[in-house]
Design a protein around this motif. Sequence first.
Motif, PDB file in Angstrom:
ATOM      1  N   PHE A 164       0.837  -1.209   0.000  1.00 43.52           N
ATOM      2  CA  PHE A 164       0.000   0.000   0.000  1.00 43.52           C
ATOM      3  C   PHE A 164       0.868   1.253   0.000  1.00 43.52           C
ATOM      4  CE2 PHE A 164      -3.180  -2.960   1.998  1.00 43.52           C
ATOM      5  CZ  PHE A 164      -4.042  -2.950   0.922  1.00 43.52           C
ATOM      6  N   MET A 188      -4.163  -5.183  -5.854  1.00 41.44           N
ATOM      7  CA  MET A 188      -4.634  -4.368  -4.726  1.00 41.44           C
ATOM      8  C   MET A 188      -5.808  -5.068  -4.031  1.00 41.44           C
ATOM      9  SD  MET A 188      -7.228  -1.976  -3.936  1.00 41.44           S
ATOM     10  CE  MET A 188      -8.031  -1.593  -5.456  1.00 41.44           C
ATOM     11  N   ILE A 192      -6.014  -6.182  -0.119  1.00 45.67           N
ATOM     12  CA  ILE A 192      -7.063  -5.817   0.845  1.00 45.67           C
ATOM     13  C   ILE A 192      -7.624  -7.070   1.510  1.00 45.67           C
ATOM     14  CG2 ILE A 192      -9.422  -4.914   1.047  1.00 45.67           C
ATOM     15  CD1 ILE A 192      -8.702  -2.751  -0.863  1.00 45.67           C
ATOM     16  N   ILE A 196      -7.834  -8.393   5.617  1.00 43.08           N
ATOM     17  CA  ILE A 196      -8.994  -8.993   6.295  1.00 43.08           C
ATOM     18  C   ILE A 196      -8.606 -10.374   6.839  1.00 43.08           C
ATOM     19  CG2 ILE A 196     -11.365  -9.824   5.978  1.00 43.08           C
ATOM     20  CD1 ILE A 196     -11.685  -7.792   3.732  1.00 43.08           C
ATOM     21  N   HIS A 200      -8.095 -11.676  11.035  1.00 44.57           N
ATOM     22  CA  HIS A 200      -8.740 -12.846  11.635  1.00 44.57           C
ATOM     23  C   HIS A 200      -7.697 -13.886  12.044  1.00 44.57           C
ATOM     24  CE1 HIS A 200     -12.292 -10.952   9.835  1.00 44.57           C
ATOM     25  NE2 HIS A 200     -12.939 -11.559  10.811  1.00 44.57           N
ATOM     26  N   VAL A 270     -14.242  -5.036  -6.976  1.00 45.40           N
ATOM     27  CA  VAL A 270     -14.809  -4.418  -5.767  1.00 45.40           C
ATOM     28  C   VAL A 270     -15.810  -5.372  -5.102  1.00 45.40           C
ATOM     29  CG1 VAL A 270     -16.217  -2.514  -4.921  1.00 45.40           C
ATOM     30  CG2 VAL A 270     -14.364  -2.063  -6.529  1.00 45.40           C
ATOM     31  N   TYR A 272     -15.543  -8.525  -5.015  1.00 45.82           N
ATOM     32  CA  TYR A 272     -14.722  -9.450  -4.226  1.00 45.82           C
ATOM     33  C   TYR A 272     -14.391  -8.831  -2.869  1.00 45.82           C
ATOM     34  CZ  TYR A 272     -13.371 -12.758  -7.982  1.00 45.82           C
ATOM     35  OH  TYR A 272     -13.337 -13.712  -8.948  1.00 45.82           O
ATOM     36  N   ILE A 273     -13.931  -7.576  -2.912  1.00 47.35           N
ATOM     37  CA  ILE A 273     -13.510  -6.942  -1.662  1.00 47.35           C
ATOM     38  C   ILE A 273     -14.653  -6.950  -0.653  1.00 47.35           C
ATOM     39  CG2 ILE A 273     -12.824  -4.739  -0.625  1.00 47.35           C
ATOM     40  CD1 ILE A 273     -11.329  -4.126  -3.208  1.00 47.35           C
ATOM     41  N   LEU A 274     -15.876  -6.661  -1.146  1.00 45.25           N
ATOM     42  CA  LEU A 274     -16.987  -6.512  -0.220  1.00 45.25           C
ATOM     43  C   LEU A 274     -17.570  -7.844   0.235  1.00 45.25           C
ATOM     44  CD1 LEU A 274     -18.871  -3.511  -1.843  1.00 45.25           C
ATOM     45  CD2 LEU A 274     -17.287  -3.487   0.074  1.00 45.25           C
ATOM     46  N   PHE A 275     -17.658  -8.808  -0.663  1.00 43.25           N
ATOM     47  CA  PHE A 275     -18.526  -9.945  -0.357  1.00 43.25           C
ATOM     48  C   PHE A 275     -17.858 -11.311  -0.338  1.00 43.25           C
ATOM     49  CE2 PHE A 275     -21.438  -6.747  -2.227  1.00 43.25           C
ATOM     50  CZ  PHE A 275     -22.150  -6.498  -1.070  1.00 43.25           C
TER      51      PHE A 275
ATOM     52  N   PHE B  25      -8.008   2.985   0.367  1.00 43.02           N
ATOM     53  CA  PHE B  25      -8.213   2.831   1.806  1.00 43.02           C
ATOM     54  C   PHE B  25      -9.700   2.812   2.166  1.00 43.02           C
ATOM     55  CE2 PHE B  25      -3.891   4.290   1.242  1.00 43.02           C
ATOM     56  CZ  PHE B  25      -3.244   3.251   1.882  1.00 43.02           C
ATOM     57  N   LEU B  27     -11.906   1.383   0.208  1.00 45.96           N
ATOM     58  CA  LEU B  27     -12.290   0.000  -0.112  1.00 45.96           C
ATOM     59  C   LEU B  27     -11.847  -0.945   0.995  1.00 45.96           C
ATOM     60  CD1 LEU B  27     -11.452  -0.127  -3.927  1.00 45.96           C
ATOM     61  CD2 LEU B  27     -13.690   0.036  -2.858  1.00 45.96           C
ATOM     62  N   LEU B  28     -10.647  -0.697   1.510  1.00 43.61           N
ATOM     63  CA  LEU B  28     -10.145  -1.539   2.607  1.00 43.61           C
ATOM     64  C   LEU B  28     -11.084  -1.449   3.807  1.00 43.61           C
ATOM     65  CD1 LEU B  28      -7.991  -3.259   4.028  1.00 43.61           C
ATOM     66  CD2 LEU B  28      -6.710  -1.188   4.476  1.00 43.61           C
ATOM     67  N   LEU B  30     -14.252  -0.552   3.866  1.00 42.00           N
ATOM     68  CA  LEU B  30     -15.552  -1.158   3.588  1.00 42.00           C
ATOM     69  C   LEU B  30     -15.473  -2.682   3.638  1.00 42.00           C
ATOM     70  CD1 LEU B  30     -16.965   1.023   0.672  1.00 42.00           C
ATOM     71  CD2 LEU B  30     -17.764   0.888   3.028  1.00 42.00           C
ATOM     72  N   GLY B  31     -14.441  -3.232   2.998  1.00 40.83           N
ATOM     73  CA  GLY B  31     -14.307  -4.688   2.964  1.00 40.83           C
ATOM     74  C   GLY B  31     -14.183  -5.244   4.372  1.00 40.83           C
ATOM     75  N   MET B  32     -13.354  -4.601   5.163  1.00 43.64           N
ATOM     76  CA  MET B  32     -13.151  -5.053   6.542  1.00 43.64           C
ATOM     77  C   MET B  32     -14.455  -4.902   7.330  1.00 43.64           C
ATOM     78  SD  MET B  32     -10.687  -6.118   8.537  1.00 43.64           S
ATOM     79  CE  MET B  32      -9.093  -5.429   8.183  1.00 43.64           C
TER      80      MET B  32
END
Lengths: 581, 56
Positions: A164, A188, A192, A196, A200, A270, A272-275, B25, B27-28, B30-32
């Motif tokens: 980053f 990227m 991200i 996450i 965990h 995006v 992927y990042i969210l869900f 950042f 997006l990071l 939100l994802g988290m």
Amino acid sequence: MSAVATSPVRICDVTGRRIHRSAEQLVKANAVVAVVALLVGIIAALLLVLTRWQAVHLLPPTWYYRLLGVHGMNMLIFFIIFFEMAVLWFAATVLLNARPAAPRLGWVNFGVMLLGSLMVEWAQWSGRADVLYTSYPPLKAHPVFYLGVILFAVGALLVTCQFFATLVIARRERTYEGSLPLVVYGAMTAAIIAVITLVHGAMTYIPTFLWSIGLIAMPDPQVYRMLWWALGHSAQQINVAAMVAIWYMLGALTVGAVVLNEKVSRSAFVLYILFISMASAHHLLVDPGFGPAWKIVNTSYFMYMAVLASMVHGFTVPAGMELGMRLRGYTDGLFGWLRRAPWGDPGFSSLVLSVVVFGFVGGITGVTLGTEQINIIAHNTMRIPGHFHSTVVSGTALAFMGATYYLLPLVFRRRVAFWKLARIQPYLFSGGMLLLVLGMTFAGSFGVPRRHWDISFSQAPFDVPFNPAVDIFLAVMGIGGIIAFLGGLSFILIAVKSVFFGEPLPEITRGVEMHGVPRGLTHPPVHAPDADERNAALHDPARGIAGATPGTLVLVAVFLLAFVVYYFANWKLLSFLWKIG
Amino acid sequence: MPTPDPVDPDAEPVPLGQRLFDNVFLLLALGMGVMLVVFTGWGLWEILTLPQGTLP
Ligand code: HEM
Ligand SMILES: [Cu+2]
């Protein structure tokens, strides 16, 4: 400042990019360690497959379980993640023309990760951590095992932070214009999801470590399972994002694939990042601690957004290749672009095999197994390793291998050694894997459990009969496993010989085939001079529903049909078991 | 405050969607956030509110 003997930057003579030597060295070191881990994992794989093949049944129980843990850690964690560290360094510096953030710290992190993995190896091989890679309590390993995992994860998290930071530097120093290039965007996304995952991971392993040294009571097994899978599943999604980024890169390098629509491809990342991380719940579908609402929201409604994203990439990657080929003049018929593609370029064949097996086998089985009702007939059977050997192995590992055939000349500046072998290696590995996957999947459909040393239950007081067909499926799995082992070993030989004893890359003459240099470098895919007119013609609305990429559309129809049939067949199977009415 | 781009005064403004997608950042976060709420938080709550089992 005093002059240095070698400049920190070199200009790549193939691509003309500015390459920072410090970043390049980090890419090399991480890739080399990844291949060593692959070697350890693959030796374990051969012994495992020869044990699960019931007619051979090679290992004694202790060594079966010990090597199952070794295989899981070396493949899924060390091979894949070290390679991903190489991908992150490569994407942030080479693809962005940027200087790496704090390369010295990069070496510290690399060292910490290496130390962590050696600790885990020691604990596992010496029999102090026979807990499999999931290490569910109450199974308890030596503290060195947990500490090793923690060190490894901390190192990886810090590299992700450096990634980053490098993006920030690149933006500030304006080394690229506009938005991040799509391949870097994919990396990227992977980074991200890695954060996450690792958060965990900390929640899982720090309490477990404290328990192993006797400081706290045993973590609650149900809480542990939930947190562990937030790590274990999300880690696979780092792989998916990195793999898709590599698909886009290899498509462009090998056949001049174009990005059909930046907005669509980015939206898919995006999603992927969210869900995608919450689909971790599909590992807990038979766990008693959660109600159906939590299970279904996490594995269906929201998670299908991530499935949608995969289907978007599964369309845009081949369609981008088709359009790229058509713009280069390969326009005959529906599939002329495929017939005339460079099938002898191991970068290209890896790409296609990775997309096809990941999508058709991995995707379809994955969505089916992740359905709450169907999961009850598949949970903990061999169908599960059958599924993930088609995703993380035939998909991700093969994509990484394909990328290596380009990294060897571009980053290591070596000819690819054993070139004839290299040209068939992707077919060997993928073909063997496909047999292994089919064998596992069908054996699992007949009830053969995973993680089980002896399905003949020879000393059990009761009899557990399996359908005799199971013996055939396990033999198919065994033979496929041996072929895949040979394919994987070939890859390791090629990579090691090229890197350590390889011929330096000679000057590349455009348009002349060269031994040990992939075709995408000797014959860079350029569009026909009239590409713009071709493009306009291909997008003419008069072409109707077939559009600019009719071949891919046909493939998509075949895919959807296969999906429907497999999904339906599984509900049908379920209805045989649970009679209604 | 973001400084306006000095290079090209009549460049088209970057659309909102693209600016959101470029914001690593955000997006990071939100994802988290989605993961911590929908999976981890809700999951923990499910386990912790599980009624105590009674022995038969
Ligand atoms: C030649 C290649 C490979 C062969 C023949 C192979 C074979 C096997 C076999 C036979 C098992 C045991 C299944 C069971 O008894 O439950 C297994 C488990 C597994 N494999 Fe592979 N594998 C290969 C490559 C890989 C790679 C490249 C990865 C990851 C990137 C991988 C990840 C795993 C994982 C995570 C498990 C589950 C371990 C567990 O249940 O604890 N494998 N593999
Ligand atoms: Cu999963």
